[in-house]
Design a protein around this motif. Structure first.
Motif, PDB file in Angstrom:
ATOM      1  N   LYS A 227       0.836  -1.198   0.000  1.00  0.00           N
ATOM      2  CA  LYS A 227       0.000   0.000   0.000  1.00  0.00           C
ATOM      3  C   LYS A 227       0.878   1.259   0.000  1.00  0.00           C
ATOM      4  N   GLU A 228       1.910   1.245   0.833  1.00  0.00           N
ATOM      5  CA  GLU A 228       2.822   2.393   0.891  1.00  0.00           C
ATOM      6  C   GLU A 228       3.540   2.587  -0.440  1.00  0.00           C
ATOM      7  N   GLN A 231       1.174   4.062  -2.919  1.00  0.00           N
ATOM      8  CA  GLN A 231       0.946   5.485  -2.637  1.00  0.00           C
ATOM      9  C   GLN A 231       2.130   6.339  -3.146  1.00  0.00           C
ATOM     10  N   TYR A 235       2.041   9.132  -6.154  1.00  0.00           N
ATOM     11  CA  TYR A 235       2.474  10.513  -5.876  1.00  0.00           C
ATOM     12  C   TYR A 235       3.459  10.982  -6.925  1.00  0.00           C
TER      13      TYR A 235
END
Length: 370
Positions: A227-228, A231, A235
């Motif tokens: 998930k990180e 993300q 970005y």
């Protein structure tokens, strides 16, 4: 036995209406037919067309042809024979149930008919009646003892039959007992196996609980890391082609870790996540293990109750066998007692038979061969 000369030969039998289609058998129910009577069929021998009549002859009567031509059947009143003493002896001392009183009475009644018809010397006919009546009296003298003996024999026969049924019941129960005991042993082994399985599942429950905790940590960490990474990737895509991103990139072209080869490695986490649905899951199998453990526990209780019922059945069967054995013992005692009583009756009957046998010899009674 002595027979006096016949003084009167004027026979007066009777001619009666009788449907020839009834045959000989119907005559047996008519008046004038006795145990020792015989039938001559004259239809077909003396005439061809039915006359629908029968002729009942008197004792010793000779039936001429003219009578036979008028009737379809002739019934003869034959002289009854005395029973053999060896047969009567079996009635006293063995198991012969023939009622010889009836035979003696048939003889007496036959000579009474001869007396009434005057077809023999009247005194001789009366004498023969007296002789037959004496035989009846001597036979009746032992009547009560014979009745007691025969009653005891009948009771023994019933007891023997009852004993046979009891023995059959014992054998059947023993067979069922053997099967019941074998079944209970198998049930006890089954419960022992279930308890072993229960122990294994209890160990498995502990392993599952331990594995579940570690498994949750694995998948949670993989999910968090992926998930990180996603993300971060999202970005950076948003910044691409912006003046801020390009200007900054030109201004800080040398920025970044010098040795950052594994700065953002996510492949291992992706691999973990990819096998999540296809690999063994402690979480999904935990409920199955608990369910199996509960089923085993329930099964143990059910089979232990069946074993308890089986033990009671075995106990009841053994009690029943003991009860039937006790009944057999009592029946054997009763049979022995009645057998002794029968022998006592025979001891008392023997001289009574010898008295009747002696009368036979004294009177010179001969047996008529038929």
């Amino acid at each position: 036995m002595k027979l006096m000369p016949i003084n009167n030969v004027n026979f007066t039998g009777r001619e009666v209406p009788y449907a020839s289609k009834l045959g000989e058998s119907g005559l047996k129910s008519m008046q004038g037919f006795y145990k020792d009577s015989s039938v001559e069929t004259t239809l077909g021998a003396y005439h061809s067309q039915p006359k629908n009549k029968a002729y009942f002859a008197d004792p010793m009567e000779y039936v001429p042809n003219d009578i036979k031509e008028r009737v379809d059947f002739v019934v003869y009143d034959n002289e009854p024979g005395y029973p053999k003493t060896e047969d009567i002896k079996k009635n006293y001392l063995d198991h012969n149930r023939t009622n010889y009183r009836e035979q003696f009475e048939n003889i007496r009644e036959y000579y009474y008919r001869r007396e009434m018809g005057r077809y023999a010397n009247v005194n001789e006919a009366k004498y023969q009646q007296w002789q037959a009546a004496q035989c009846t009296a001597l036979y009746d003298k032992a009547g009560h003892l014979r009745y007691q003996k025969e009653s005891a024999e009948d009771e023994i026969e019933k007891l023997v039959s009852e004993r046979s049924h009891i023995q059959q019941g014992i054998e059947n129960t023993k067979q069922e007992l053997k099967l019941q005991e074998s079944l209970n042993k198998n049930l006890e082994k089954h419960v022992a196996n279930l308890k072993d399985a229960q122990k294994a599942y209890q160990v498995l429950d502990a392993v599952v609980e331990k594995g579940l905790k570690n498994e949750q940590q694995i998948y949670e960490k993989a999910a968090k890391r992926l998930k990180e990474a996603q993300q971060q990737e999202n970005y950076l895509k948003e910044l691409e082609n912006t003046n801020y991103y390009n200007d900054g990139r030109e201004a800080y072209i040398s920025d970044g870790l010098k040795y950052g080869k594994f700065e953002n490695t996510t492949q291992t986490y992706k691999s973990v996540n990819s096998v999540r649905s296809s690999s063994f899951r402690f979480g999904s199998n935990n409920a199955h293990a608990l369910k199996q453990n509960d089923l085993i526990e329930s099964s143990i209780k059910s089979f232990e109750q069946i074993i308890k019922e089986g033990k009671q059945t075995i106990k009841d069967m053994k009690s029943y066998i003991a009860e039937l054995n006790e009944k057999t013992k009592l029946i054997d005692e009763n049979i022995n007692s009645k057998s002794t009583f029968i022998e006592e009756c025979k001891t008392k009957l023997k001289p009574l038979f010898e008295e009747l046998e002696g009368f036979y010899k004294k009177q010179g009674i001969k047996i008529i061969k038929k």
